[in-house]
Design an enzyme around this catalytic site. Structure first.
Site, PDB file in Angstrom:
ATOM      1  N   GLU A 275     -22.963 -35.867 -34.753  1.00  0.00           N
ATOM      2  CA  GLU A 275     -21.991 -36.934 -35.064  1.00  0.00           C
ATOM      3  C   GLU A 275     -21.719 -37.829 -33.864  1.00  0.00           C
ATOM      4  OE1 GLU A 275     -21.624 -33.775 -35.929  1.00  0.00           O
ATOM      5  OE2 GLU A 275     -21.186 -33.675 -38.074  1.00  0.00           O
TER       6      GLU A 275
ATOM      7  N   PHE B 255     -10.133 -24.901 -44.290  1.00  0.00           N
ATOM      8  CA  PHE B 255     -11.469 -24.891 -43.704  1.00  0.00           C
ATOM      9  C   PHE B 255     -11.866 -26.308 -43.285  1.00  0.00           C
ATOM     10  CE2 PHE B 255     -16.145 -25.231 -44.325  1.00  0.00           C
ATOM     11  CZ  PHE B 255     -16.504 -24.450 -43.233  1.00  0.00           C
ATOM     12  N   GLN B 256     -12.323 -26.439 -42.082  1.00  0.00           N
ATOM     13  CA  GLN B 256     -12.728 -27.723 -41.489  1.00  0.00           C
ATOM     14  C   GLN B 256     -11.611 -28.767 -41.527  1.00  0.00           C
ATOM     15  OE1 GLN B 256     -16.665 -28.800 -43.116  1.00  0.00           O
ATOM     16  NE2 GLN B 256     -17.591 -27.627 -41.437  1.00  0.00           N
TER      17      GLN B 256
ATOM     18  N   LYS C  51     -10.748 -35.649 -49.406  1.00  0.00           N
ATOM     19  CA  LYS C  51     -11.802 -35.510 -50.401  1.00  0.00           C
ATOM     20  C   LYS C  51     -11.319 -35.898 -51.802  1.00  0.00           C
ATOM     21  CE  LYS C  51     -15.525 -32.434 -51.752  1.00  0.00           C
ATOM     22  NZ  LYS C  51     -16.162 -31.135 -51.555  1.00  0.00           N
TER      23      LYS C  51
ATOM     24  N   MET D  60     -25.925 -38.764  -9.466  1.00  0.00           N
ATOM     25  CA  MET D  60     -24.753 -39.477  -8.951  1.00  0.00           C
ATOM     26  C   MET D  60     -23.743 -38.508  -8.344  1.00  0.00           C
ATOM     27  SD  MET D  60     -23.548 -42.388  -8.290  1.00  0.00           S
ATOM     28  CE  MET D  60     -23.892 -43.848  -9.264  1.00  0.00           C
TER      29      MET D  60
END
Lengths: 564, 158
Positions: free
Chosen positions: A50, A112-113, A162, A473
């Site tokens: 993502e 969940f999630q 959803k 760096m």
């Protein structure tokens, strides 16, 4: 028309003229993905992470000038995307990022999630929405696109539960955006503009300080005209590379921590700073109290909060830099361009004294040579992305940029892993041009899974890995400021980059001579598939010159002169 | 920055919508500004609410706060008050065994009175300028206040 929330998303994106969406599906966003499956209005590019999807949308937005769109699911899908949101926020990139959320009835139950997505994105977006009813969705999506692209651009996050994507409601996208509380000020105050022009005419050593806002405002060609008409020399920030062409005689170079000696000295000696779409970032100014100490400041910016935030503006002008520069052009004949010749001469002397350069090495390739060489071979034809680190600074210093939107890099946030996915977005937006990503052996591993996206979607990005077996760096700072204690920066243990690329179906090259590099680049351009060109470069090369953190611009560490 | 820090009162008119308050407080915490007190209530007959924020900072910081507040999308207006009428309310619970007439007299001097009397405690309220409220709270310490609540300031430009 009565349609579902998921269908509304498709309709809205279509009406906004979106042709490419980057994303990754998951549970909470499945209803929308089901509609994506059924449509052919836009292409969906499946990134393999993502974070990469949002960076790709950023690259797409920066190269095309349009709003980039990314789509992700709830919970981990969203949290993975946060780095991309923050990156776009810092660099003012217009994005609409749509995330799924658990159903309304489960919000707040640690489902969940589930994660409080708008709570997290609030501080790294221009604005965000949690949609609680499908009837609001057309308005919210329309506002999201408007807010992302207008004023000072930025990412807008829309979180959709959803059940809202399944809910049927009326879809009417024809209503104009009505936001009483958001009206960006785009036209500069004419009196202030006149005063600014007078100050420019009266000044002896004026200096244009050009920022990335010019590119966002599509004002580069107007700025070029203003610079040429007034004869006033210019420095560019990192984000403004390409506003002036590299061979423009008025362009002194990039200023700041790794800016050129001449650019930083010009900023230290000027009596009038003309800041256009720049925000006086700490990497640009060095020690604030010593920055352009004897200068008055004209500051043109669309964001009032950027004006007098760090450096007090004597002539503040809030407005779209394109409008303001156009107004300035109308009255710029008051300025005698020949007046600044001796000032330009002074600056040229600075450049002669300490030019931006590097020393070649007989044994190992120098990274700067690789960048210059790509510039010679591809030049204007290539769009250049970078990751973050030494290679990024060398690219900004040594690539011959000739146009705005040619250089795409993570400036504000400094996100390692940005370059490759961004270059995919660039390629999707500008398929006719070669998309090159300069990267390092550290950065490339932070989104190397995008090889799969590149192969699947036939996005032949050429990744040039400047491999010094160091997190370069940080290693440079450790060498200079931590008594050479190279804590956890030795990247000697590495994958076989050639095989890595090949494992995904790309091509790979390992080169250590100039001839090999030329051949590899030529071959990669011809083969037209995603490529890793691993270039073995000098391990201990430093980015020079350098203003140590917190130091003054005129106190630079300089490249050691070579004994002749 | 070593510039002088001073107390300022800022009023913010915002659209009444979900999470607008956290947008404001996140901005303060995210950018390292202080909130001394904060009051919020809807503006009658409108879709807006008014926040009164007492804060402190140098002139430059206060200017940044007002500009950054204004950048938030649901913010309609930001007033940084120069000349204002400012009031705050405080309620104090005292044991009923304390000298009630003393307390009542003190309350009256600060625009207040005893507003509730129970079996064991009384509740007194005052409404005055924040500085005076502070003073009141100092004075009544000797009457063993059991609980004190302050409302935070509200302000209107003169």
């Amino acid at each position: 028309m009565q349609i579902s929330g998921a269908q509304m998303v498709i309709e809205a994106l279509t009406l906004e003229g979106v042709d490419t969406v980057f994303g990754y599906p998951g549970g909470a966003i499945m209803n929308v993905y089901d509609e994506i499956y059924k449509q052919d209005k836009f292409q969906h590019i499946l990134n393999r992470h993502e974070q990469a999807a949002v960076h790709a949308a950023e690259g797409y937005a920066k190269a095309s000038g349009k709003v980039g769109v990314a789509m992700i699911t709830s919970g981990p899908g969203f949290t993975n995307a946060v780095t991309g949101l923050a990156d776009a926020y810092m660099d003012s990139i217009p994005l609409v990022v749509i995330s799924g959320q658990v159903p309304m009835s489960l919000i707040g139950t640690d489902a969940f999630q589930e994660i409080d997505a708008v709570g997290i994105s609030r501080s790294c977006t221009k604005h965000n929405y949690l949609v609680t009813d499908a009837k609001d969705l057309p308005r919210i999506l329309k506002e999201a696109f408007y807010i992302a692209a207008s004023g000072r651009p930025g990412p807008v996050h829309v979180d959709i539960p959803k059940d809202v994507t399944a809910q049927i409601a009326e879809f009417d996208y024809s209503q104009p955006v009505k936001l009483e509380t958001y009206k960006p000020h785009t036209k500069g105050n004419p009196r202030q503009i006149k005063k600014a022009i007078e100050a420019m005419a009266d000044s002896k050593r004026p200096l244009f300080y050009l920022g990335g806002g010019i590119i966002n405002a599509n004002a580069a060609y107007e700025v070029r005209e203003l610079v040429h008409k007034t004869g006033i020399p210019a420095v560019e920030t990192f984000m403004a590379r390409g506003v002036l062409a590299h061979d423009d005689e008025h362009l002194i170079g990039m200023l700041g921590m790794h800016g050129s000696y001449a650019a930083n000295m010009a900023m230290s000696e000027t009596d009038l700073v003309i800041a256009l779409g720049a925000r006086f970032d700490d990497r640009v100014t060095g020690k604030l109290s010593e920055f352009a100490k004897n200068a008055a400041v004209i500051h043109v910016d669309i964001d009032p909060a950027s004006i007098s935030k760090l450096v007090n503006a004597d002539f503040p002008i809030v407005g779209d830099v394109k409008n303001v520069v156009n107004e300035m052009l109308e009255i710029s004949s008051k300025i005698d361009a020949s007046k600044f010749e001796s000032w330009r001469e002074t600056i040229n002397n600075f450049d002669d004294l300490h030019p931006l350069t590097y020393h070649e090495d007989s044994e190992k390739l120098k990274p700067q040579w690789v960048i210059e060489r790509v510039g010679e071979l591809l030049g204007d034809d290539a769009n250049i992305s970078t990751d973050v680190g030494q290679h990024q600074m060398w690219t900004a210093q040594f690539y011959p940029f000739s146009r705005p939107r040619q250089f795409i890099s993570s400036g504000g946030l400094g996100t390692m892993g940005f370059g490759f996915p961004a270059a995919l977005g660039v390629k999707a937006a500008a398929p006719q041009q070669t998309s090159v990503n300069f990267t390092g052996d550290g950065s490339i591993l932070m989104n190397c899974q995008e090889l799969m996206t590149a192969v699947e979607k036939k996005l032949p990005v050429i990744n040039i890995i400047l491999n010094n077996n160091y997190l370069g760096m940080v290693r440079q700072w450790q060498t200079l400021f931590y008594d050479k204690r190279h804590s956890e920066t030795d990247l000697s243990v590495q994958p076989d980059f050639v095989k890595l690329s090949e494992a995904f179906g790309g091509i790979g090259y390992r080169v250590s001579t100039k001839e090999e590099f030329d051949a590899a680049l030529k071959d990669a351009v011809e083969k037209n598939v995603v490529a890793f060109i691993e270039v073995i470069v000098h391990r201990l090369e430093n980015v020079m010159p350098m203003v140590p953190s917190g130091g003054s611009l005129f106190n630079m560490m300089l490249l050691e002169k070579k004994e002749k | 920055m070593t510039e002088n820090s001073e107390r300022r009162v800022i009023s913010v008119i915002v659209v009444n919508e979900a999470s607008v308050l956290s947008r404001i407080t996140d901005l303060f915490s995210g950018r390292g500004y202080n909130i001394t007190s904060l009051t919020v209530a809807p503006i009658p007959d409108s879709k807006y609410s008014r926040l009164t924020i007492a804060t402190s900072g140098s002139v430059r910081v206060i200017e940044q706060i007002t500009k950054q507040l204004h950048k938030l999308i649901p913010v309609l207006r930001v007033y940084e008050h120069a000349d204002l009428v400012e009031k705050e309310m405080a309620m104090v619970k005292f044991p009923i065994t304390e000298n009630l007439s003393d307390i009542n007299t003190l309350c009256e001097a600060y625009n207040g009175k005893i507003v509730n009397v129970g079996e064991n405690v009384i509740i007194a309220m005052v409404a005055d300028e924040p500085k005076r409220v502070e003073n009141f709270l100092k004075v009544i310490k000797r009457y063993n206040p059991k609980e004190i609540v302050r409302s935070g300031a509200v302000a209107l430009e003169r």
